[in-house]
Design a protein around this motif. Sequence first.
Motif, short mmCIF file in Angstrom:
data_model
loop_
_atom_site.label_atom_id
_atom_site.label_comp_id
_atom_site.label_asym_id
_atom_site.label_seq_id
_atom_site.Cartn_x
_atom_site.Cartn_y
_atom_site.Cartn_z
N LYS A 157 87.34 18.72 36.50
CA LYS A 157 86.51 19.58 35.67
C LYS A 157 86.53 18.98 34.27
O LYS A 157 87.59 18.63 33.76
CB LYS A 157 87.04 21.02 35.63
N THR A 158 85.37 18.85 33.65
CA THR A 158 85.28 18.16 32.37
C THR A 158 84.59 19.03 31.34
O THR A 158 83.56 19.65 31.62
CB THR A 158 84.50 16.84 32.52
N SER A 159 85.16 19.07 30.14
CA SER A 159 84.53 19.74 29.00
C SER A 159 84.39 18.73 27.87
O SER A 159 85.19 17.80 27.74
CB SER A 159 85.36 20.94 28.54
N TYR A 160 83.35 18.92 27.04
CA TYR A 160 83.05 17.96 25.98
C TYR A 160 83.07 18.66 24.62
O TYR A 160 82.63 19.81 24.49
CB TYR A 160 81.68 17.32 26.20
N ALA A 173 86.14 14.00 25.55
CA ALA A 173 86.03 14.57 26.89
C ALA A 173 87.42 14.93 27.39
O ALA A 173 88.33 14.10 27.36
CB ALA A 173 85.38 13.58 27.84
N THR A 174 87.60 16.17 27.80
CA THR A 174 88.85 16.62 28.40
C THR A 174 88.63 16.77 29.89
O THR A 174 87.88 17.64 30.34
CB THR A 174 89.31 17.95 27.79
N VAL A 215 92.67 13.36 27.97
CA VAL A 215 91.73 13.39 26.84
C VAL A 215 91.19 11.98 26.61
O VAL A 215 91.95 11.04 26.39
CB VAL A 215 92.41 13.93 25.57
N ILE A 216 89.88 11.84 26.67
CA ILE A 216 89.21 10.55 26.53
C ILE A 216 88.19 10.66 25.41
O ILE A 216 87.33 11.55 25.42
CB ILE A 216 88.51 10.14 27.84
N SER A 217 88.26 9.78 24.41
CA SER A 217 87.35 9.83 23.26
C SER A 217 86.54 8.54 23.16
O SER A 217 87.04 7.45 23.47
CB SER A 217 88.14 10.04 21.95
N SER A 246 83.91 9.36 39.40
CA SER A 246 82.80 9.08 38.50
C SER A 246 82.33 10.39 37.89
O SER A 246 81.86 11.28 38.60
CB SER A 246 81.66 8.40 39.27
N ILE A 247 82.47 10.52 36.57
CA ILE A 247 82.20 11.78 35.87
C ILE A 247 80.95 11.58 35.01
O ILE A 247 80.92 10.73 34.12
CB ILE A 247 83.39 12.18 34.99
N PRO A 248 79.87 12.34 35.26
CA PRO A 248 78.62 12.12 34.52
C PRO A 248 78.71 12.55 33.06
O PRO A 248 79.37 13.54 32.73
CB PRO A 248 77.61 12.97 35.29
N ILE A 249 78.05 11.80 32.19
CA ILE A 249 77.88 12.16 30.77
C ILE A 249 76.39 12.44 30.57
O ILE A 249 75.56 11.55 30.73
CB ILE A 249 78.32 11.02 29.84
N THR A 250 76.05 13.67 30.24
CA THR A 250 74.64 14.03 30.07
C THR A 250 74.20 14.01 28.61
O THR A 250 73.00 13.98 28.33
CB THR A 250 74.37 15.43 30.65
#
Length: 300
Positions: A157-160, A173-174, A215-217, A246-250
């Motif tokens: 699960k990813t939050s931005y 991105a967490t 945590v990815i920045s 693979s986590i999408p970035i919209t």
Amino acid sequence: MKLKITLAISFLSLLIVFGAFKMDDDPFSQLLQKLEDYTSKYPQEKVHLHLDKPYYAIGDDIWFKAYVVNTKTSAPSGISKILYVELINEKDSLKKLVKLPIMGGITWGDFKLTDSLGEGNYRIRAYTNYMRNFGTEFFYDKTIKIGNSWANKVFTKTSYNFTKENNADKVTATVHFEDKNGVAYSENEVNYEVQLDYRTVTKGKVKTSLTGDAVISFTNNQSFQNKSGKIIATITLDNKQKVIKSIPITSTSNNVDVQFLPEGGTFVEELPQKVAIKAVNADGRGEDVEGSIIDEGGMK
């Protein structure tokens, strides 16, 4: 009396001749006839594939049956004898190609999804060599999802969060990692690569927290561009097994572009008119906004 009848018959004959002349000279009829002649001289083929499943996993076989028909008659085509079927990845790179003999407008085959393929969205495209003379409109082209059975052991699960840094958009991105029972993968090593528009912008390595968060920045230097991409995260499990997600970035920004569009294109002083308001966020979707109208004296 005879003169009147003669004149009436002559007038009717002229109408019939004129009508026939108009029918022969009808541009629409001529166009239809030319189209009929063209399709008869250059028949067009169309391909359709029946797949055995809507989605697949690495290690599966994609089984399919193909039909090649004449677009005009919908009858099986006898023009081509070979069908080309391609498997194409997200970067429009050809990963597999099979050539199949066509018998009576029908053929069948399969793709073996080997371990060398990564999970993601793939396209299956099918065509004959004859069809390439007329463009790609009648090619069979379908997008399918290919997953990884090992990757299904890990759920994310990813939050931005978006901030500004030196006039650039900084994205944090967490990513939360857990198993199918909801148990977090804590203190596991995660290698990551961030891609925007198929271009790598950063790479690195982090460890998940006790709650399973990594945590990815990264930074997007082209502010308010409709950038999209993905985070390729490789987590190492306790048994040393590596799982790739693979986590999408919209979007890479929380900026909102607001436009005021007056009716007719211009504001006319002292005349009532309607004004449309368009608010679009960084990923190209509409955004809910609130505002007020204030005059030069600061009054609403």
